[in-house]
Design an enzyme around this catalytic site. Structure first.
Site, PDB file in Angstrom:
ATOM      1  N   HIS A 163       4.683   6.361   7.255  1.00  0.00           N
ATOM      2  CA  HIS A 163       4.507   6.012   5.841  1.00  0.00           C
ATOM      3  C   HIS A 163       3.978   7.240   5.101  1.00  0.00           C
ATOM      4  O   HIS A 163       3.657   8.249   5.724  1.00  0.00           O
ATOM      5  CB  HIS A 163       3.515   4.844   5.695  1.00  0.00           C
ATOM      6  CG  HIS A 163       2.165   5.177   6.231  1.00  0.00           C
ATOM      7  ND1 HIS A 163       1.821   5.031   7.561  1.00  0.00           N
ATOM      8  CD2 HIS A 163       1.076   5.712   5.628  1.00  0.00           C
ATOM      9  CE1 HIS A 163       0.588   5.434   7.736  1.00  0.00           C
ATOM     10  NE2 HIS A 163       0.112   5.873   6.595  1.00  0.00           N
ATOM     11  N   HIS A 167       1.509   8.880   1.632  1.00  0.00           N
ATOM     12  CA  HIS A 167       0.472   8.730   0.597  1.00  0.00           C
ATOM     13  C   HIS A 167       0.796   9.750  -0.481  1.00  0.00           C
ATOM     14  O   HIS A 167       1.234  10.874  -0.156  1.00  0.00           O
ATOM     15  CB  HIS A 167      -0.925   9.011   1.179  1.00  0.00           C
ATOM     16  CG  HIS A 167      -1.289   8.124   2.330  1.00  0.00           C
ATOM     17  ND1 HIS A 167      -1.976   6.935   2.184  1.00  0.00           N
ATOM     18  CD2 HIS A 167      -1.024   8.237   3.661  1.00  0.00           C
ATOM     19  CE1 HIS A 167      -2.135   6.373   3.374  1.00  0.00           C
ATOM     20  NE2 HIS A 167      -1.552   7.134   4.282  1.00  0.00           N
ATOM     21  N   GLU A 186      -4.308  12.974   1.994  1.00  0.00           N
ATOM     22  CA  GLU A 186      -5.572  12.371   2.454  1.00  0.00           C
ATOM     23  C   GLU A 186      -6.439  13.384   3.190  1.00  0.00           C
ATOM     24  O   GLU A 186      -7.613  13.150   3.423  1.00  0.00           O
ATOM     25  CB  GLU A 186      -5.268  11.176   3.360  1.00  0.00           C
ATOM     26  CG  GLU A 186      -4.528  10.073   2.620  1.00  0.00           C
ATOM     27  CD  GLU A 186      -4.778   8.709   3.183  1.00  0.00           C
ATOM     28  OE1 GLU A 186      -4.688   8.525   4.418  1.00  0.00           O
ATOM     29  OE2 GLU A 186      -5.100   7.813   2.393  1.00  0.00           O
ATOM     30  N   HIS A 225       2.403  10.206   7.348  1.00  0.00           N
ATOM     31  CA  HIS A 225       1.689   9.826   8.576  1.00  0.00           C
ATOM     32  C   HIS A 225       2.644   9.158   9.557  1.00  0.00           C
ATOM     33  O   HIS A 225       3.235   8.120   9.232  1.00  0.00           O
ATOM     34  CB  HIS A 225       0.542   8.865   8.251  1.00  0.00           C
ATOM     35  CG  HIS A 225      -0.600   9.535   7.560  1.00  0.00           C
ATOM     36  ND1 HIS A 225      -1.552   8.852   6.830  1.00  0.00           N
ATOM     37  CD2 HIS A 225      -0.935  10.846   7.479  1.00  0.00           C
ATOM     38  CE1 HIS A 225      -2.424   9.705   6.347  1.00  0.00           C
ATOM     39  NE2 HIS A 225      -2.078  10.918   6.721  1.00  0.00           N
ATOM     40  N   THR A 238      -7.183   5.296   7.647  1.00  0.00           N
ATOM     41  CA  THR A 238      -7.679   5.592   6.294  1.00  0.00           C
ATOM     42  C   THR A 238      -7.568   4.377   5.370  1.00  0.00           C
ATOM     43  O   THR A 238      -7.946   4.436   4.212  1.00  0.00           O
ATOM     44  CB  THR A 238      -6.874   6.733   5.650  1.00  0.00           C
ATOM     45  OG1 THR A 238      -5.515   6.282   5.495  1.00  0.00           O
ATOM     46  CG2 THR A 238      -6.917   7.982   6.502  1.00  0.00           C
ATOM     47  N   HIS A 248       0.843  -1.212   0.000  1.00  0.00           N
ATOM     48  CA  HIS A 248       0.000   0.000   0.000  1.00  0.00           C
ATOM     49  C   HIS A 248       0.871   1.251   0.000  1.00  0.00           C
ATOM     50  O   HIS A 248       0.493   2.271  -0.567  1.00  0.00           O
ATOM     51  CB  HIS A 248      -0.882   0.058   1.271  1.00  0.00           C
ATOM     52  CG  HIS A 248      -1.763  -1.124   1.450  1.00  0.00           C
ATOM     53  ND1 HIS A 248      -2.766  -1.443   0.563  1.00  0.00           N
ATOM     54  CD2 HIS A 248      -1.789  -2.081   2.428  1.00  0.00           C
ATOM     55  CE1 HIS A 248      -3.380  -2.549   0.991  1.00  0.00           C
ATOM     56  NE2 HIS A 248      -2.820  -2.946   2.107  1.00  0.00           N
TER      57      HIS A 248
HETATM   58  N1  LIG Z   1      -3.141   5.900   6.905  1.00  0.00           N
HETATM   59  S1  LIG Z   1      -3.267   5.706   8.480  1.00  0.00           S
HETATM   60  O1  LIG Z   1      -4.634   6.031   8.873  1.00  0.00           O
HETATM   61  O2  LIG Z   1      -2.209   6.406   9.167  1.00  0.00           O
HETATM   62  C1  LIG Z   1      -3.083   3.999   8.847  1.00  0.00           C
HETATM   63  C2  LIG Z   1      -3.947   3.110   8.276  1.00  0.00           C
HETATM   64  C3  LIG Z   1      -3.842   1.736   8.549  1.00  0.00           C
HETATM   65  C4  LIG Z   1      -2.852   1.301   9.395  1.00  0.00           C
HETATM   66  O3  LIG Z   1      -2.517   0.049   9.812  1.00  0.00           O
HETATM   67  C5  LIG Z   1      -1.455   0.206  10.592  1.00  0.00           C
HETATM   68  N2  LIG Z   1      -0.839  -0.880  11.161  1.00  0.00           N
HETATM   69  C6  LIG Z   1       0.438  -0.789  11.686  1.00  0.00           C
HETATM   70  O4  LIG Z   1       1.040   0.253  11.657  1.00  0.00           O
HETATM   71  C7  LIG Z   1       1.017  -2.036  12.291  1.00  0.00           C
HETATM   72  C8  LIG Z   1       2.401  -2.121  12.388  1.00  0.00           C
HETATM   73  C9  LIG Z   1       2.951  -3.270  12.939  1.00  0.00           C
HETATM   74  C10 LIG Z   1       2.165  -4.311  13.422  1.00  0.00           C
HETATM   75  C11 LIG Z   1       0.785  -4.194  13.316  1.00  0.00           C
HETATM   76  C12 LIG Z   1       0.208  -3.074  12.731  1.00  0.00           C
HETATM   77  N3  LIG Z   1      -1.077   1.469  10.707  1.00  0.00           N
HETATM   78  C13 LIG Z   1      -1.981   2.197   9.948  1.00  0.00           C
HETATM   79  C14 LIG Z   1      -2.077   3.558   9.690  1.00  0.00           C
HETATM   80 ZN   LIG Z   2      -1.584   6.905   6.237  1.00  0.00          ZN
END
Ligand SMILES: NS(=O)(=O)c1ccc2oc(NC(=O)c3ccccc3)nc2c1
Ligand SMILES: [Zn+2]
Length: 255
Positions: free
Chosen positions: A88, A90, A100, A113, A193, A58
């Site tokens: 990470h 986007h 976003e 993010h 998101t 992603h």
């Molecule tokens: N775009 S967002 O809303 O920032 C967003 C969206 C979906 C996400 O799923 C995770 N999972 C982990 O980081 C994770 C990292 C290690 C182990 C388990 C989970 N972080 C997120 C952030």
């Molecule tokens: Zn994000």
């Protein structure tokens, strides 16, 4: 070779997924009164503990050792320190926008993010991700202009994680170098998101974008959604979910 062009998470008219996700910070934000109860956010990343950089299919993700409170965010709308888990990005396609969040209808080229979790109240990231006060995500807009002096530390590593599920060591990176000069922010309660879209995020979106060059952004687009073994190579771009309706939710502004 097929090139994916539609944002992965649905479009404004046909969102594929539920969840409030990121909000259109579209109300007359610039004139939102500052909430005196909102203090400054404080980032303690000095002992930061980056571990690796990975392509999760992603986005490109830098993960941190979150076994203690060496890298935390606190203050502002947060009731206690939240541990940095990963960050990470986007982004859009060539010349398109990919943030976003939008500010008064305007989106930025990209959005960073920094994902943190409430290790005071919850035993794991997974447990925190299902709780309304479990996560705090710091959103930073990326606007285009000159080269960002430190982003090359990320973009120079992208060739190592071109394919989905690739990972490589990435130690000693302090994300403080990716912050703008001002930590003034907007904040609201929203969701992740991307799946699983849990309503568990205290969003903190910085008002000031950082500046990166088109050339640096272009390197993100050399990543692929697809794995090394897949025939079709799908360039990783437009990996953003368009803003969702505010639905009367309150957005607060720091000073
Ligand atoms: N775009 S967002 O809303 O920032 C967003 C969206 C979906 C996400 O799923 C995770 N999972 C982990 O980081 C994770 C990292 C290690 C182990 C388990 C989970 N972080 C997120 C952030
Ligand atoms: Zn994000």
């Amino acid at each position: 070779m097929e090139k994916r062009t539609v944002p992965l998470y649905g479009t404004k008219t046909s969102p594929l997924l539920r969840g409030t996700g990121s909000l259109p910070l579209t109300s007359s934000l610039r004139r939102l009164p500052c909430d005196p109860n909102l203090g400054p956010i404080v980032l303690n990343y000095d002992q930061c503990t980056s571990l690796n950089i990975t392509n999760n299919g992603h986005s490109v993700v830098v993960e941190f050792d979150d076994t203690d409170d060496r890298s935390v965010i606190q203050g502002g709308p947060l009731g206690n320190p939240y541990r940095l888990k990963q960050f990470h990005f986007h982004w859009g396609g060539k010349g398109c926008h990919g943030s976003e969040h939008t500010v008064e209808g305007m989106s930025y080229a990209s959005e960073l993010h920094l994902v943190h979790w409430n290790a005071v109240k919850y035993k794991s990231f997974g447990q925190a991700a299902e709780a309304p006060d479990g996560l705090a995500v710091l959103g930073i807009f990326l606007d285009t202009g000159d080269d960002h002096r430190w982003l090359h530390m990320i973009t120079d590593a992208l060739y190592m994680v071109k394919f989905k599920a690739s990972v490589t060591d990435f130690k000693g990176f302090n994300p403080k170098c990716l912050l703008p000069s001002s930590l003034h922010y907007w904040t609201y309660l929203g969701s992740l998101t991307t799946p699983p879209l849990h309503e568990s995020v205290i969003w903190i979106v910085l008002k000031e974008p950082i500046i990166v060059s088109e050339k640096q952004l272009g390197k993100f687009r050399t990543l692929l959604f697809s794995g090394e073994e897949e025939d079709q190579r799908m360039r990783m771009e437009n990996n953003f979910r368009p803003p969702q309706p505010l639905k009367g939710r309150e957005v607060r502004s720091s000073n």
